[in-house]
Design an enzyme around this catalytic site. Structure first.
Site, mmCIF file in Angstrom:
data_model
loop_
_atom_site.group_PDB
_atom_site.id
_atom_site.type_symbol
_atom_site.label_atom_id
_atom_site.label_comp_id
_atom_site.label_asym_id
_atom_site.label_seq_id
_atom_site.Cartn_x
_atom_site.Cartn_y
_atom_site.Cartn_z
ATOM 1 N N CYS A 223 -2.852 2.687 0.129
ATOM 2 C CA CYS A 223 -1.864 2.093 -0.763
ATOM 3 C C CYS A 223 -0.695 1.420 -0.060
ATOM 4 O O CYS A 223 -0.833 0.323 0.435
ATOM 5 C CB CYS A 223 -1.385 3.112 -1.791
ATOM 6 S SG CYS A 223 -0.542 2.276 -3.155
ATOM 7 N N GLU B 79 -7.234 5.692 -3.992
ATOM 8 C CA GLU B 79 -6.293 6.740 -3.552
ATOM 9 C C GLU B 79 -6.227 7.825 -4.642
ATOM 10 O O GLU B 79 -6.226 7.508 -5.836
ATOM 11 C CB GLU B 79 -4.910 6.093 -3.387
ATOM 12 C CG GLU B 79 -3.771 7.060 -3.090
ATOM 13 C CD GLU B 79 -2.387 6.388 -3.215
ATOM 14 O OE1 GLU B 79 -2.223 5.491 -4.066
ATOM 15 O OE2 GLU B 79 -1.486 6.771 -2.451
ATOM 16 N N LYS C 186 -2.255 9.384 5.051
ATOM 17 C CA LYS C 186 -1.345 8.250 4.810
ATOM 18 C C LYS C 186 -0.112 8.302 5.715
ATOM 19 O O LYS C 186 0.550 9.340 5.826
ATOM 20 C CB LYS C 186 -0.929 8.271 3.335
ATOM 21 C CG LYS C 186 -0.169 7.059 2.841
ATOM 22 C CD LYS C 186 -0.016 7.159 1.314
ATOM 23 C CE LYS C 186 0.686 5.986 0.697
ATOM 24 N NZ LYS C 186 0.770 6.106 -0.781
#
Ligand code: CDT
Length: 307
Positions: free
Chosen positions: A169, A47, A124
Site C-alpha cells: 500500500c 493488503e 510493510k
C-alpha cells in the site's frame, strides 16, 4: 525465448466487520479457481485480505484487536486456501496482519510458490496515518498504532522464473521502495492496498486518489523496468469508500489490465519478464548511468534540511 508469467490480480470488494475468516477464505478460493481456469501461474490478493481494515477504529487496549491478527500462516482457517492452491498448482501472494510470538505486530504479505512452499515474507516499511486516537475524524487511519514499521527492507526473491519483490500500500507512493528492489534486479513487484478515497488531512486530494494510484505505480514500473501488480480491497467497507482500480502495469509504464468494479474481480495479464530488459539494458541501465555518489542525501537524512 520469452519468459511469460500469467498473473491474476484478485481484487476484493469490501469485508465487513461481521464477515468471518471462513467466509473470506471462501471468496479467496473462488478467485483462485477463476485464476486457475484463466491459466494463471500466480494470484495476488490485497493488503489485509483476511479481515476488514480494522485500523479505521481506535481501541484503548490493543489486545482487544488480537483476533484480527494471524499468529501462524497457514493457520487452520487459511489452510484450505493453501491446500487448494497447491492442488491447482498455482502460486499466490496474500496480505494479512501478523502478531509474532514476541508480541510484535506487522502488516505482512507472503509469497507462496506453485508447490505450496512459502518463498518469502515481506513486512510493510512505510506505515502511514497516526499513532494516537483522533476522535474528531470521520474515521481513523491508526496504522501507526496497530503496526510496527519493518526494518527488514525490500527483498527480491527468485520465484516464478523471475525476480520478485513485494511492497504494501503506502510503500507504493515512495520511489525508494521501487529503486531498492530495482537495484536487486526486480522484474515483478506485488503490492496489495487499502486506500480510503477520503483523505482527511487534505480532502482536496480525494478526487485525485485514482490518478495518484496510477501515477506512482506507472512511474515506479517505468523507472525501474519492472512489472507492478497493484491489488485493492475496494468499495464501501464499514461506511468508508475505498479505491478500486487494481491494475497490472508493464515495464513500459503502460497499464495492461485494470479493474472495472469495486467488487471481487479478477484481472489477468500475460507478463513477459524479458520485457524488463528493454528498459534495464537501455535508458535505465543503472550500472552505466546512475550516479550514486551524488545521491548520498537519500540515505543520509530523513526530512528536508534547508542548509
Ligand atoms: N493502507 C495504506 O497504507 N493506505 C494509505 C492511505 C493513505 S494514508 C492515510 C495509502 O497510502 O493508500
Amino acid at each position: 525465448m520469452t519468459r511469460i508469467v500469467t498473473i491474476g490480480a484478485a481484487q476484493l470488494g469490501p469485508i465487513q466487520r461481521e464477515h468471518t475468516r471462513e467466509q473470506v477464505v471462501t471468496r479467496l478460493i473462488s478467485l483462485l479457481r477463476q485464476a486457475h481456469s484463466a491459466g494463471c501461474d500466480l494470484v495476488v490478493f490485497p493488503e489485509l485480505a483476511l479481515t476488514t481494515f480494522f485500523p479505521r477504529w481506535f481501541v484503548e487496549d490493543i489486545s482487544d484487536t488480537d483476533h484480527y491478527y494471524e499468529t501462524q500462516m497457514p493457520s487452520p482457517v487459511t489452510a484450505p486456501l493453501f491446500d487448494e492452491a497447491k492442488r491447482l498448482g498455482i502460486g499466490f501472494c496474500l496480505g494479512y496482519a501478523e502478531l509474532t510470538q514476541d508480541g510484535e505486530r506487522f502488516n505482512t504479505q507472503i509469497l507462496v510458490e506453485k508447490d505450496g512452499s512459502v518463498v518469502a515474507k515481506y513486512r510493510k516499511v512505510h506505515i502511514p496515518g497516526h499513532e494516537e486516537n483522533e476522535p474528531d475524524r470521520a474515521f481513523q487511519h491508526a496504522e501507526r498504532y496497530y503496526f510496527t514499521p519493518s526494518n527488514e527492507g525490500f527483498g527480491v526473491w527468485n520465484a516464478f522464473g523471475s525476480r520478485v519483490g513485494m511492497m504494501i500500500c503506502n510503500d507504493r507512493r515512495w520511489p525508494e521502495s521501487y529503486r531498492v528492489m530495482g537495484l536487486q534486479g526486480v522484474e515483478l513487484i506485488l503490492c496489495g492496498y487499502n486506500t480510503p478515497i477520503h483523505y482527511i488531512p487534505d480532502p482536496s486530494q480525494d478526487i485525485l486518489q485514482g490518478f495518484h494510484n496510477a501515477l506512482v505505480m506507472q512511474s515506479g514500473a517505468y523507472q525501474n523496468g519492472t512489472w507492478v501488480v497493484g491489488v485493492a480491497k475496494a468499495g464501501v467497507e464499514e461506511g468508508v469508500d475505498s479505491l478500486g482500480q487494481s491494475m497490472i502495469v508493464a515495464p513500459s509504464g503502460q497499464i495492461v489490465a485494470q479493474a472495472l468494479t469495486t467488487d471481487d474481480e479478477l484481472l489477468v495479464a500475460r507478463c513477459d519478464m524479458d520485457w524488463c530488459q528493454k528498459y534495464t539494458k537501455t535508458l535505465f541501465d543503472f550500472d552505466r548511468y546512475r550516479r550514486p555518489e551524488v545521491y548520498t542525501r537519500i540515505t543520509a537524512q530523513r526530512g528536508v534540511e534547508l542548509d
